[in-house]
Structure formats: structure tokens, C-alpha cells
Design an enzyme around this catalytic site. Structure first.
Site, mmCIF file in Angstrom:
data_model
loop_
_atom_site.group_PDB
_atom_site.id
_atom_site.type_symbol
_atom_site.label_atom_id
_atom_site.label_comp_id
_atom_site.label_asym_id
_atom_site.label_seq_id
_atom_site.Cartn_x
_atom_site.Cartn_y
_atom_site.Cartn_z
ATOM 1 N N GLN A 270 -2.346 -8.882 -6.835
ATOM 2 C CA GLN A 270 -1.083 -7.580 -6.689
ATOM 3 C C GLN A 270 -0.044 -8.099 -5.704
ATOM 4 O O GLN A 270 0.859 -7.359 -5.689
ATOM 5 C CB GLN A 270 -1.975 -6.567 -6.313
ATOM 6 C CG GLN A 270 -2.886 -5.894 -7.242
ATOM 7 C CD GLN A 270 -3.706 -4.833 -6.436
ATOM 8 O OE1 GLN A 270 -3.733 -3.764 -6.606
ATOM 9 N NE2 GLN A 270 -5.242 -5.729 -5.988
ATOM 10 N N ARG B 288 -17.482 -0.711 -23.509
ATOM 11 C CA ARG B 288 -18.012 -0.808 -22.163
ATOM 12 C C ARG B 288 -17.171 0.023 -21.419
ATOM 13 O O ARG B 288 -15.919 0.352 -21.604
ATOM 14 C CB ARG B 288 -17.446 -2.495 -21.841
ATOM 15 C CG ARG B 288 -18.351 -3.570 -22.025
ATOM 16 C CD ARG B 288 -17.896 -4.792 -21.763
ATOM 17 N NE ARG B 288 -18.805 -5.806 -21.999
ATOM 18 C CZ ARG B 288 -18.627 -6.954 -22.449
ATOM 19 N NH1 ARG B 288 -17.358 -7.341 -22.240
ATOM 20 N NH2 ARG B 288 -19.497 -7.573 -22.808
ATOM 21 N N ARG C 151 -6.107 0.193 1.412
ATOM 22 C CA ARG C 151 -7.095 0.203 2.403
ATOM 23 C C ARG C 151 -7.336 1.680 2.800
ATOM 24 O O ARG C 151 -8.474 1.903 2.889
ATOM 25 C CB ARG C 151 -6.573 -0.343 3.703
ATOM 26 C CG ARG C 151 -7.746 -1.231 4.279
ATOM 27 C CD ARG C 151 -7.175 -1.706 5.772
ATOM 28 N NE ARG C 151 -6.146 -2.507 5.786
ATOM 29 C CZ ARG C 151 -5.835 -3.629 6.083
ATOM 30 N NH1 ARG C 151 -7.071 -4.414 6.554
ATOM 31 N NH2 ARG C 151 -4.990 -4.412 6.275
ATOM 32 N N GLU D 12 -9.682 0.080 -2.987
ATOM 33 C CA GLU D 12 -10.670 -0.875 -2.429
ATOM 34 C C GLU D 12 -11.295 0.014 -1.220
ATOM 35 O O GLU D 12 -12.663 -0.457 -0.758
ATOM 36 C CB GLU D 12 -10.314 -2.130 -1.842
ATOM 37 C CG GLU D 12 -8.998 -1.815 -0.790
ATOM 38 C CD GLU D 12 -8.413 -3.007 -0.304
ATOM 39 O OE1 GLU D 12 -8.764 -4.297 -0.495
ATOM 40 O OE2 GLU D 12 -7.200 -2.844 0.316
ATOM 41 N N ASP E 52 0.864 -1.349 -0.059
ATOM 42 C CA ASP E 52 0.076 0.007 0.018
ATOM 43 C C ASP E 52 0.880 1.229 -0.084
ATOM 44 O O ASP E 52 0.273 2.408 -0.173
ATOM 45 C CB ASP E 52 -0.919 0.048 1.235
ATOM 46 C CG ASP E 52 -1.925 -0.899 1.083
ATOM 47 O OD1 ASP E 52 -1.932 -1.765 -0.058
ATOM 48 O OD2 ASP E 52 -3.008 -1.202 2.364
HETATM 49 O O1 F6P Z 1 -2.041 -4.017 4.005
HETATM 50 C C1 F6P Z 1 -2.043 -4.581 2.800
HETATM 51 C C2 F6P Z 1 -3.033 -5.113 2.192
HETATM 52 O O2 F6P Z 1 -2.799 -5.821 0.910
HETATM 53 C C3 F6P Z 1 -4.411 -4.039 1.840
HETATM 54 O O3 F6P Z 1 -4.181 -3.232 0.728
HETATM 55 C C4 F6P Z 1 -5.329 -4.944 1.867
HETATM 56 O O4 F6P Z 1 -6.691 -4.548 2.372
HETATM 57 C C5 F6P Z 1 -5.202 -6.094 2.798
HETATM 58 O O5 F6P Z 1 -3.645 -6.046 3.001
HETATM 59 C C6 F6P Z 1 -5.746 -7.435 2.647
HETATM 60 O O6 F6P Z 1 -5.372 -8.395 3.725
HETATM 61 P P1 F6P Z 1 -5.721 -9.839 3.826
HETATM 62 O O7 F6P Z 1 -4.977 -10.697 2.684
HETATM 63 O O8 F6P Z 1 -5.403 -10.333 5.181
HETATM 64 O O9 F6P Z 1 -7.041 -9.878 3.464
#
Ligand code: F6P
Length: 341
Positions: A273, A162, A171, A222, A127
Site C-alpha cells: 500500500q 471462502r 494504526r 491492522e 493513514d
Molecule cells: O504510519 C503509517 C504506517 O504506514 C502505518 O499504517 C503502519 O502501522 C506503519 O506506518 C508501519 O511502519 P513501518 O513501515 O515502519 O513498519
């Protein structure tokens, strides 16, 4: 001989193995011994370890994930676990610990350092939202994967006239969305820091249609807020109080279809990712971080973490990275708007 424990906590990311390898190789140089703590803080609570030496770190620089495994265990959630962790530290006769992680793992590292434990931190997260360091490793790989996905979405979106929405991770911060979106030539980029204005989204699509562009690519992080709220997959929280985000892409696509009458589809990149081989940049950054972390242990600079400032790897207080999230500067987002539409 100095004995250094190494652990990786939180969500995995490409570049963890290059850090682990660099810590072990540098420890050899410094005549120190290393031991792998498995599954993040859980391994230190339950005394789950693996040997770290030339053989166990051989051939891992190009491997994604972490050979040590990871978890989102928070030892401060239960005092009994904290006691067990302290006991394991004694049993293993650790002189120091290199804790590789993001805001949660480093938050625990800060608390333990304040209790007198010798810890050096290494910042990790795709992130890129940790303060104090220009970049965290993992981010570059994630951005490249997302950019390639956006490239691919362009050709199919154009063929079918589209609107394609790419939902990427992020996050609280829109760094991946912004970097991948700008590099991939997205038409609209939506990030957690800036509330989504549907009217603006629709306006961009309309203007493109008027210019003869009957497809559009929207990149959304997200954590972006839809009608004022985060979109959740489930309300259950992890040890650090984080909910599981997901669904913003779908919510947005349905709304766009409703308002514009044009077909909208979604591609959720999710953990793609975070998987796979690290980029050259992340292998280099991870290697430099790992080397410097052991150097700090040798210097006794505990409670510090390694950070990238310009082209230098420097020590900073771990707290500096965890006290405040590094979010996208509104001016940077405004600049990105130049390329919308
Ligand atoms: O903090 C890194 C991250 O990849 C966020 O972008 C994402 O919301 C979260 O981890 C997802 O975590 P998990 O794999 O535990 O669902």
C-alpha cells in the site's frame, strides 16, 4: 540567498517525491537555494546531505518513496543528538527547513519551532490521520491499491466459497479500511476506533449465506482490536514508542473458521500500500503542498504547515495537526454499515 533544507521523516508514502520536486522548483522561482537532508532527522543529526537542484529532481514526479530516504529517528530521545542536530543546522547555514512527515516528524518540528528554528511542515501519511487537513497525500494511492486488491479477492473468494480477510494499514485510524472497503464493496469493515463484535461479524456472514452468497470479504485495519487488544508482530517499540502491529487478519480468520465452520483465508497488504507510483490526486496535492511550503518560508510563516481545506491550500499551526489524531467519526462508520452484508 535564502537556504532551505528539506527532509522526509517517518514511514514513506507515494507523493513525497512530487513534494520535494515542487519545493525545489518553487525555490528556483523565489531565488532560493535548497539542500536535501537525507534519512529524516538522522541526516540533520549526522550531517548527511545531497544536492537538490533541477537535475536531482528531474523525472521523480511519478516515483514512489522518497529520493531523500527516511527514518523514524527522534532527535529528542537523546540530548546529545539534539545538540548535534543544532550544530548541523549552523554548519549548513540553514535559513529554514521544510519538514515533510506525519505526526512524529511534525511533533519534532513543533518542538524545534518553539526553540526558535524556522520550520514549515508538510503533512504526510497514508493513514490520513492528521488533524487540520482534509487529506494527506499518499492516502489516495493507498486506498486505490487496497480497493484493487479487494476487487481481486472477490473473484477468488466467490470461486472457492471462502471468507477472505484483507488486512490493510491504519494504526489508530480506519480511514484506509473504510474508504477502500466501501469503494471495493466489502461485506464487513473493521476499524481501530470500534471494538470488533464477533457476533455481528458472524451474523453478516450468516445472512449472506441465507441470501445465497457463499463467500464474504472482510476488510480489517491492522490496528483493530481483537478481543479487546491490538494484535502485535513484536513488542519492541521504535524511537517514538510505536509497536509493530500485524496479525489481526490471521486471528480473525481463525476465529471465523472456528465459529462458522467456513474456510477463511487472509491477504495482508502491508507495504504494498505504501510502494509504487503516486496517483494523479497525490501528485497534485504533493505539488500544491510543496509550492505553498516555500511560499510560507518566503513569508516567514514558521511553525506552520500547509493543509488542504476544501479546495484551498492554507497555512495552519503545526500543533493543530499533531495535538490530536483525526480518527473516524462514529456517524461515518454507522453510515458505512448500510453497505455491509
Ligand atoms: O504510519 C503509517 C504506517 O504506514 C502505518 O499504517 C503502519 O502501522 C506503519 O506506518 C508501519 O511502519 P513501518 O513501515 O515502519 O513498519
Amino acid at each position: 540567498m535564502l537556504k532551505i533544507g528539506v527532509l522526509t521523516g517517518g514511514g514513506d508514502c507515494p507523493g513525497l517525491n512530487p513534494v520535494i520536486r515542487a519545493v525545489v522548483r518553487t525555490a528556483y522561482r523565489e531565488n532560493a537555494e535548497t539542500i536535501g537532508i537525507q534519512w529524516g532527522w538522522k541526516g540533520l543529526i549526522e550531517n548527511i546531505t545531497m544536492p537538490l537542484n533541477h537535475a536531482t529532481v528531474s523525472g521523480i514526479i511519478n516515483r514512489g518513496g522518497t529520493i531523500l530516504g527516511s527514518s523514524r529517528t527522534n532527535p529528542y530521545k537523546d540530548p546529545a543528538n539534539l545538540e548535534k542536530l543544532k550544530q548541523t543546522w549552523k554548519t549548513l547555514k540553514l535559513d529554514a527547513l521544510v519538514a515533510i512527515g506525519g505526526e512524529d516528524t511534525l511533533g519534532v518540528a513543533t518542538k524545534l519551532s518553539k526553540e526558535g528554528y524556522n520550520i514549515v511542515g508538510v503533512p504526510k501519511t497514508i493513514d490520513n490521520d492528521l488533524s487540520g487537513t482534509d487529506f494527506t497525500f499518499g492516502f489516495d494511492t493507498a486506498v486505490n491499491i487496497a480497493m484493487e486488491a479487494i476487487d481481486r479477492l472477490h473473484t477468488t473468494a466467490e470461486s472457492h466459497r471462502r471468507i477472505l480477510v484483507a488486512e490493510v494499514m491504519g494504526r489508530h485510524a480506519g480511514w484506509i479500511a473504510l474508504h477502500a472497503g466501501i469503494a471495493g464493496g466489502a461485506d464487513i469493515i473493521l476499524i481501530p476506533e470500534v471494538p470488533i463484535k464477533m457476533a455481528e461479524v458472524v451474523e453478516v456472514i450468516k445472512k449472506r449465506n441465507e441470501r445465497g452468497k457463499s463467500f464474504s470479504i472482510i476488510v480489517v485495519a491492522e490496528g483493530a482490536k481483537f478481543e479487546g487488544n491490538e494484535v502485535l508482530l513484536e513488542k519492541k517499540v521504535d524511537d517514538f514508542g510505536h509497536v509493530r502491529l500485524g496479525g489481526i487478519g490471521e486471528a480473525l480468520a481463525r476465529k471465523i473458521e472456528e465459529v462458522t465452520g467456513q474456510e477463511a483465508r487472509v491477504a495482508v497488504l502491508g507495504h504494498i500500500q505504501r510502494g509504487g507510483s503516486p496517483s494523479a490526486f497525490d501528485r497534485m496535492l504533493g505539488t500544491r503542498f510543496g509550492e505553498k511550503a516555500v511560499t510560507l518560508v518566503k513569508q516567514g510563516l514558521f511553525g506552520h504547515m500547509v493543509a488542504l481545506r476544501g479546495n484551498e491550500i492554507v497555512p495552519i499551526k503545526i500543533e493543530e495537526a499533531t495535538s490530536k489524531l483525526k480518527t473516524v467519526d462514529p456517524a461515518f462508520y454507522e453510515m458505512a454499515k448500510t453497505f455491509f452484508g
